[in-house]
Every structure is written in structure tokens, then in C-alpha cells.
Design a protein around this motif. Structure first.
Motif, short mmCIF file in Angstrom:
data_model
loop_
_atom_site.label_atom_id
_atom_site.label_comp_id
_atom_site.label_asym_id
_atom_site.label_seq_id
_atom_site.Cartn_x
_atom_site.Cartn_y
_atom_site.Cartn_z
N THR A 32 -51.30 -58.37 -29.31
CA THR A 32 -52.22 -59.38 -28.78
C THR A 32 -53.42 -58.73 -28.10
O THR A 32 -54.56 -59.09 -28.39
N ASP A 36 -57.42 -58.58 -29.29
CA ASP A 36 -58.53 -59.02 -28.44
C ASP A 36 -59.56 -57.91 -28.28
O ASP A 36 -60.77 -58.16 -28.29
N LEU A 39 -61.59 -57.86 -31.54
CA LEU A 39 -62.45 -59.04 -31.73
C LEU A 39 -63.58 -59.05 -30.69
O LEU A 39 -64.73 -59.36 -31.02
N ARG A 60 -60.70 -67.47 -24.91
CA ARG A 60 -59.36 -66.93 -24.67
C ARG A 60 -58.79 -67.44 -23.35
O ARG A 60 -57.62 -67.79 -23.27
N GLU A 63 -57.64 -70.85 -24.21
CA GLU A 63 -56.43 -70.83 -25.05
C GLU A 63 -55.21 -70.40 -24.25
O GLU A 63 -54.10 -70.86 -24.50
N ASN A 64 -55.43 -69.49 -23.31
CA ASN A 64 -54.30 -68.99 -22.53
C ASN A 64 -53.97 -69.89 -21.35
O ASN A 64 -53.14 -69.55 -20.51
N ASN A 135 -50.92 -64.05 -20.90
CA ASN A 135 -49.88 -63.99 -21.92
C ASN A 135 -48.91 -62.86 -21.69
O ASN A 135 -47.70 -63.00 -21.87
N LEU B 54 -53.34 -55.85 -38.07
CA LEU B 54 -53.31 -56.14 -36.64
C LEU B 54 -53.86 -57.53 -36.35
O LEU B 54 -53.21 -58.37 -35.73
N ILE B 55 -55.08 -57.78 -36.79
CA ILE B 55 -55.75 -59.02 -36.40
C ILE B 55 -55.12 -60.25 -37.06
O ILE B 55 -54.83 -61.25 -36.40
N SER B 58 -51.53 -60.86 -35.60
CA SER B 58 -51.39 -61.33 -34.22
C SER B 58 -52.04 -62.70 -34.02
O SER B 58 -51.55 -63.51 -33.25
N GLU B 59 -53.10 -62.99 -34.76
CA GLU B 59 -53.74 -64.29 -34.60
C GLU B 59 -53.02 -65.39 -35.37
O GLU B 59 -52.93 -66.52 -34.90
N GLU B 62 -48.44 -64.57 -34.66
CA GLU B 62 -47.97 -64.56 -33.28
C GLU B 62 -48.58 -65.70 -32.47
O GLU B 62 -47.89 -66.53 -31.90
N ARG B 63 -49.91 -65.72 -32.41
CA ARG B 63 -50.57 -66.72 -31.57
C ARG B 63 -50.44 -68.12 -32.16
O ARG B 63 -50.05 -69.06 -31.48
N TYR B 64 -50.80 -68.24 -33.43
CA TYR B 64 -50.64 -69.51 -34.14
C TYR B 64 -49.82 -69.26 -35.39
O TYR B 64 -50.26 -68.52 -36.25
N ILE B 134 -62.95 -57.90 -40.74
CA ILE B 134 -61.87 -58.88 -40.91
C ILE B 134 -61.79 -59.81 -39.69
O ILE B 134 -62.10 -59.42 -38.57
N HIS B 135 -61.41 -61.06 -39.96
CA HIS B 135 -61.36 -62.07 -38.93
C HIS B 135 -60.39 -63.14 -39.43
O HIS B 135 -60.26 -63.32 -40.65
#
Ligand SMILES: Nc1nc2c(ncn2[C@@H]2O[C@H](COP(=O)(O)OP(=O)(O)O)[C@@H](O)[C@H]2O)c(=O)[nH]1
Ligand SMILES: [Mg+2]
Lengths: 395, 324
Positions: A32, A36, A39, A60, A63-64, A135, B54-55, B58-59, B62-64, B134-135
Motif C-alpha cells: 500500500t 502511494d 503514484l 487518500r 479514502e482512508n 491504514n 505493485l500498483i 495493491s489498488e 487489496e484496496r478495492y 501504469i495506473h
């Protein structure tokens, strides 16, 4: 008193015992915050142009599930993770700006044990650690009594002179117990004081009626170098610790045209405000003298000036931080900060700056962080939070 | 036809921004009981694969929990691709280990085809490994139309907002091969397919029912053949496309593009013949020929490019057994 000290020692001891499992937990949950970091880091964020990156940080925060996620007038993003008691709060902050302009290709590479790319160490990974805290604490089962005040601040570097964090702390009226500034690098750094410093720019300009035929006539570059060598003659004391750095020099635009103006940027820093003041006076005198002797305009512009500030080495916050670092296997390197820590301390709160991991080529396009040290670097930050929360960092 | 084209464009062309609410997509997906698999085909992509895994993991896991399975299917990389990918939690497979009884052929299309057998999803999303920016939008932008609209079977990516002429900055739409080979060919033989902005983009998502029923060229022709075969069966209505903004990836040499075009043309002519658009096809040569000049001496180079094809997966016994 002794009894209280003993219970505090025992409480710290028990926090330190948790560190190995904390480190493992942080390794397992790395996805996670590394995501971040990438990004956030791939959005250009030059000083004064941090909007896009800060907006993602704010998303974020939302969202968190933070309370009151907001962007203030200075562009800082903040949010609150409520604690179980919430009678005071702990500030955790990282600066959003980077030295790379929007024209630089912000592409990061992710390897098994490293991430490379402009700004990853300073300060995308630091931001990610702050943004991901809610998180992470949840996943690691860490619950705090204090509120956590999370801040992604703008306008930190260079001529911005900490404008973002200063403004935030001036307007945010909350009881703050202590602050932690998070920097990507270098793991082991421990700052608890702000160094008095002066940032200046020397502007040199030939007068419009400059007589090129006069004996000794020369362009701005010759004058600037001559002048700089005079500035370098100013004695720099070893005690109190003092430093003068020449950081940037500009003049001219071609091979064979004598330029008419030039500039030099420098910083004087010292543990003693008086020394900074004296050296400033000396530079000013040199400017005057040089102008009179040569007919060239030389002026110093003070871009930023900061007083020494800090908490003592013996402050419980510093002592606790040192214990945590040594538990994490890190040798603390005491290093007065020129960064946002100054804002925390000037606002009257105790604070420290921590570095998360080891980095290479910082502020170059191939800036790079190692992932392995990151887990203990994050663990030291979270353990310090817990220690502050339990009142182990105040006398 | 122009009216129809416009209708399709209006109705079936999306922008990833329409799907930013991933949580909502997850809810809709779960309500419909869909499972989604992500497949990244790789061959020596150690530079970019780490970030993709990774991206996206995890996005989007994991997150969604939008995707249910994350697989890297590799053609035999000799660099650290596999190590890096599994390090960040992808399921990593060698294409040669999947359905070993049908043998091993070399090429990206082979990996995509074998993914149908290996992966469990009702929807499979393919994303190339060489994307440096990547996104998560590269995935949710493609699967969203399949979740929302039952009549859509196949969603293609396109990039760089080529439809936005008003900005004054008019980009060419597709890449070079698209603009000087595919678009002219489509204009001649399949004018409706010219509505697809980037027919060759390597990112697309589709339903299992359609993927298992079409053959897969193992090399350069796989994207083209998908379009032609699905168009033949379902018409334009089965397609949608999503604008994913900018894609940054490595640049190919003109030589490489020539070779690629040669492969695509084989696929294309075979389809023209099979679909009765041309009568008789001579035996097609399989050597791609070009010149090289060194010190004023010209010499010809001939490279064999055979666009082999895998049959529809539904015809493979191993796959049928799997389904039982
Ligand atoms: N060229 C090629 N690509 C492969 C192969 N196997 C997997 N790939 C992957 O397929 C994707 C597209 O490949 P690339 O050569 O970049 O094709 P392009 O994007 O159409 O130019 C990348 O993710 C490759 O790593 C193979 O055998 N050959
Ligand atoms: Mg590619």
C-alpha cells in the motif's frame, strides 16, 4: 518521581519489544505505501506547483476515512485520525514539494529491493508513509489515544522557506503534543533543532554607462568570480559550528558575449545567531566596498533568515527517539534541520525529523531508495508515535 | 452508415474518468457474480513489471477487490522479470507449463491464449508489460463497460485523447502501423471497424465466452484477428473502447514495425479469404525481406515470420476437461 520514571521505562521497554513484529508487519503490508509512493512521486510537484500531488494526497485522506480532510489557503492537505481520547494531537507531516520541475520525466522504476526515480527519496516515500498511516495502524493493530494530525505540506524547499508548514502551524489552533517530520532519507538522521541560517542572493550588475575601455574593465563573470573569492575570505568559525555554502551561480548566455549581470546564491548557517548576523554584515560591507572600488552594482538580497531553535539533547523526546533508533539497529546521526522541523519548534511544540531509509543520488534524476531498510525506518516512526501517545516523550 | 457510426461512437466510447468510483464497480461486479482475471504477458520486462504488479495489485486487489486473480504469463524471460513479479505478489506462470500437451509456441498471442485455460475469470483483462506510466485506470477503464453493459463483449483501450480536436493539439490516433496499414485496410474492407481508434493497442478486456471461441495468432496478428473474428460474428455492437489518456512505452524501430506489419498482413489476408471477401488467395510467402547497406554495398536480409494460429480454446480437450 522515581516510581513514575520506572513505569515509563517499563512502558518504553515494552514498545521496543514490539518492534521486530512491527517491522515484519510493515514488510508484509508494504504494497500500500509503496504504491502511494509511486503514484504520488509520478506527479510533478515543484515548489509552488504542488497542487496535483497534494490533491492525490487529499483523495487518500478521504479514502482512508480521515476526519476533516481539507486543503488550506497555502495548499497544504491535512486530515485527522481521531484517537480514543483525543484530548491532544500528534502532528505527523511530510513535505510535498520536490526540486524537480514539471518538465522532468517523473517515471519511477520498481525493482525487488529498490525504487528509482526523481524525488522518490525526497520526499515521495516520506509522503506515502504519512498518507498511509491510518491504514497501516489499522492493519498493525496500533490504536492511539491522541488524535493524529496528518499534514502534507507545500512550499517547503528553497526560496519557499517553509512557508507552507509555517502558515499551517500559525493558523491551526489545536493542542499539539509533539510533531514528527518524515523525510525519505537518510535513515538514522535525528534532528531536534533548527539551525539558524541566512539564505542570500548576490546580484551583480554593470551600470548602463559602463566604460569597457577603462583599464581593468571586465564582464560580469570576471567580477562575480573576483567578488566570490573575496566573500570566501570571510573567516568561518569552527566553534560555534558554522558553515557557508555556495549553491548556485548564474551569468551569461553564450561563448563570446560579455554578460552584464550575474548572481550567486549562498547559505550561511550557524549554531549561533550572532555569527550569522556578523557574517551577513561582512558580506554587506564587501558589497559596498566592491561597488565603490569598481563602479559595479553589487547588492545582497536576503531571501530567508531563520533563528536557531530547538529542544535540548536531553529532552525526553530526543532520548526516547534515540532508544528507538538503537533498537532498530540504527546509529543516530544528529543533524540540525533546515527543514519544516523549524516550523514545529518555532510554533512552540517539541519535534523531531526522522529519515525512513537509505538513499542514493538524492536530488538527481536517478534518485533511489532501498526497500530493505524502509521497514525498520517506518517501524521507528510508528514506535515513536506510540511513545509520544503514552506520554513517554515529555518530562 | 455514418449515422450508425456516430451512434456507436457516442454509445460505446468511454473515458476512464467515467469509472473513477472503483468501489461502485466492485459492488456491481459482485452483484452480477462476475470474476475478473488480469493477465500480463511478459518477455524480459524487468524494468517495468515491478511497478505494474505493485500498483495494480495493491489498488485493484487489496484496496478495492475489483480483480480476483493476477497472473503474469511469461515466454521464457532471461532477465529478472519472474523474480520481480512474484516478489510483488503476482501468480507467475511459464506459458510452456500451461497445457503442455499442446506444445509450446513462442509469441505474445500464445500467452494470451493459454491464459484462457489457466485463469478462472469470467472476464479476462490483458495489459502489456511495457507501460511505464501504469495506473489502475488501465484496468478498471477496460473492465467497467463489461460490468455495466451486458451486450458488450470486448473492450479496447485507446490513448492520448485523439478525439479531442478542439484543443488544437491533434494527435494521430493510433501508432504508425495503425495509421498506415490497419486504417487503410479497414477502410477498404471493414469500414465500420475504423471507429476503433487504436485497433492494435495491447490492452483489452473480454468475456470468456468470446475468447474461448476465437482462434489466436501467436504473434503480431492477435489483436487484428480478434477484431475481425468478433466483428464477423457479433458486429460492431459487441465492441466498446475506452480512452485511457496517455500511455508511455518503448518505441519500436521502423524495421520492427515492418516485420510486425508483415505478420499482421498474413493474418488479415487469411481472414479476408475465410470470410469470403476475396476469392482466391495464392500461397503467401513467409519471408520478410528488407535491405541493408554497408559501405555502399547493398544486401538483402530475409527473416522468416510465420503467423501460426492456435485454434479456439473450446476445441482443446484439456480445456474441456477443466470445465467439467
Ligand atoms: N514481442 C514479444 N512480446 C512478448 C512475447 N511474450 C510476451 N510478450 C509481451 O507482450 C507484450 C507486447 O510486446 P511488444 O513487443 O512490446 O509489442 P507491442 O507493444 O505491440 O510493440 C509485452 O508485455 C511483452 O513482454 C514474445 O514472445 N514476443
Ligand atoms: Mg509495447
Amino acid at each position: 518521581m522515581t516510581i513514575e520514571t520506572n513505569t515509563k521505562d517499563a512502558a518504553l521497554e515494552s514498545l521496543l519489544k514490539d518492534m521486530p513484529s512491527l517491522i515484519e508487519g510493515l514488510r508484509e503490508n508494504r504494497e500500500t505505501y509503496l504504491t502511494d509512493a509511486v503514484l504520488l512521486g509520478e506527479i510533478p510537484s515543484p515548489t509552488f506547483g504542488e497542487e496535483d500531488r497534494v490533491r492525490l494526497a487529499l483523495d487518500r485522506f478521504r479514502e482512508n476515512g480521515l476526519d476533516d480532510p481539507e486543503i488550506d489557503d497555502l495548499g497544504n492537505a491535512s486530515g485527522i485520525l481521531p484517537g480514543s481520547e483525543g484530548s491532544s494531537s500528534i502532528l505527523v507531516m511530510a513535505h510535498a514539494d520536490s526540486v524537480f520541475g514539471s518538465d522532468v520525466r517523473h517515471v519511477l522504476n520498481v525493482g525487488s529491493d529498490y525504487i528509482t526515480g526523481p524525488g522518490i527519496a525526497d520526499n515521495a516515500i516520506g509522503m506515502a508513509a504519512v498518507v498511509g498511516l491510518p491504514n497501516l495502524l489499522e492493519k498493525l493493530g496500533v490504536h492511539l489515544k491522541d488524535d493524529l494530525l496528518l499534514l502534507i505540506n507545500t512550499k517547503s524547499l528553497g526560496i519557499a522557506n517553509l512557508e507552507g508548514s509555517r502558515g499551517f502551524l500559525e493558523t491551526k489552533q489545536r493542542p499539539i503534543r509533539a510533531g514528527i517530520c518524515v523525510e525519505g532519507a537518510e535513515q538514522g538522521r535525528l534532528s531536534y533543532s533548527g539551525l539558524g541560517a541566512l539564505r542570500g542572493q548576490i546580484n551583480l550588475r554593470l551600470p548602463s554607462n559602463y566604460d569597457w575601455h577603462r583599464f581593468g574593465a571586465a564582464g560580469a563573470i570576471s567580477h562575480l568570480t573576483r567578488f566570490v573569492s573575496q566573500v570566501m575570505e570571510i573567516p568561518v568559525p569552527k566553534e560555534p559550528k558554522t558553515k557557508m555554502v555556495f549553491g548556485e551561480m548564474h551569468s551569461g548566455s553564450s561563448f563570446n558575449t560579455s554578460p552584464r549581470s550575474g548572481s550567486l546564491r549562498f547559505e550561511i548557517s550557524s549554531e549561533d545567531d550572532e555569527v550569522v548576523h556578523e557574517m551577513e554584515t561582512q558580506v554587506n560591507e564587501l558589497c559596498e566596498q566592491y561597488s565603490m572600488e569598481t563602479g559595479i552594482h553589487v547588492m545582497m538580497e536576503v531571501v530567508a533568515k531563520r533563528k536557531n531553535c530547538g529542544i535540548p539533547f536531553t529532552h525526553p523526546l530526543v532520548k526516547t527517539t534515540r532508544s528507538i533508533m538503537s533498537e532498530a539497529g540504527v546509529t543516530p546521526a544528529v543533524d540540525p534541520s533546515t527543514g519544516d522541523l523549524n516550523s514545529i519548534i518555532l510554533a512552540g511544540h517539541p519535534g523531531v525529523t526522522l529519515g525512513l531509509t537509505s538513499a542514493e543520488n538524492v536530488r538527481e534524476a536517478n534518485e533511489s531508495i532501498k526497500l530493505e531498510p524502509l521497514y525498520s525506518g517506518m517501524a521507528q516512526m510508528i514506535t515513536l508515535l506510540r511513545a509520544i501517545d503514552q506520554g513517554l516523550c515529555e518530562s | 452508415m455514418t449515422g450508425n457510426n456516430q451512434k456507436w461512437l457516442d454509445h460505446n466510447t468511454f473515458h476512464h474518468g467515467e469509472f473513477w468510483d472503483i468501489l461502485k464497480l466492485v459492488e456491481e461486479k459482485e452483484k452480477k457474480g462476475l470474476k475478473i482475471s488480469l493477465c500480463i504477458p511478459t518477455l524480459n520486462e524487468e524494468k517495468t513489471i515491478g511497478k505494474e504488479v505493485l500498483i495494480l495489485r495493491s489498488e485493484l486487489m487489496e484496496r478495492y477487490p475489483l480483480i480476483d486473480e493476477f497472473a503474469v504469463i511469461d515466454s521464457g524471460s532471461t532477465d529478472k522479470t519472474l523474480e520481480v513479479a512474484s516478489n510483488f505478489g503476482a501468480d507467475v506462470y511459464l506459458a510452456s507449463d500451461i497445457l503442455p500437451e499442446v506444445g509450446n509456441k513462442r509469441g505474445k498471442g500464445e500467452n494470451l491464449w493459454k491464459a484462457i485455460h489457466q485463469l478462472k475469470g469470467d472476464i479476462i483483462c490483458y495489459v502489456d508489460a511495457d507501460i511505464s506510466n501504469i495506473h489502475p485506470r488501465f484496468v478498471y477503464g477496460l473492465v467497467a463497460p463489461l460490468i455495466r453493459r451486458e451486450e458488450v463483449h470486448y473492450v479496447k483501450a485507446f490513448y492520448d485523447r485523439p478525439l479531442n480536436y478542439s484543443s488544437g493539439l491533434r494527435s494521430s490516433g493510433g501508432g504508425r502501423v495503425t495509421e498506415i496499414l490497419i486504417r487503410p485496410l479497414f477502410s477498404l474492407f471493414y469500414p465500420e471497424l475504423t471507429n476503433i481508434v487504436q485497433p492494435l493497442s495491447g490492452e483489452y478486456a473480454a468475456r470468456r465466452e468470446v475468447l474461448e471461441n476465437i482462434p489466436f495468432p501467436i504473434g503480431y496478428g492477435v489483436e487484428t484477428s480478434h477484431l475481425l473474428d468478433l466483428y464477423d460474428t457479433f458486429g460492431l455492437e459487441a465492441f466498446a473502447q475506452t480512452d485511457l489518456d496517455r500511455r508511455v512505452h518503448r518505441n519500436q524501430t521502423t524495421n520492427a514495425l515492418g516485420k510486425m506489419s508483415f505478420g499482421i498482413l498474413q493474418t488479415f489476408f487469411n481472414r479476408l479469404h475465410a470470410q469470403g471477401k476475396i476469392d482466391k488467395l495464392p500461397d503467401l510467402e513467409t519471408f520478410y525481406r528488407r535491405f541493408e547497406v554497408e559501405d555502399g554495398v547493398y544486401s538483402q536480409i530475409a527473416q522468416e515470420v510465420i503467423e501460426e494460429e492456435r485454434p479456439p480454446m473450446i476445441e482443446i480437450q484439456g480445456y474441456l476437461n477443466r470445465n467439467q
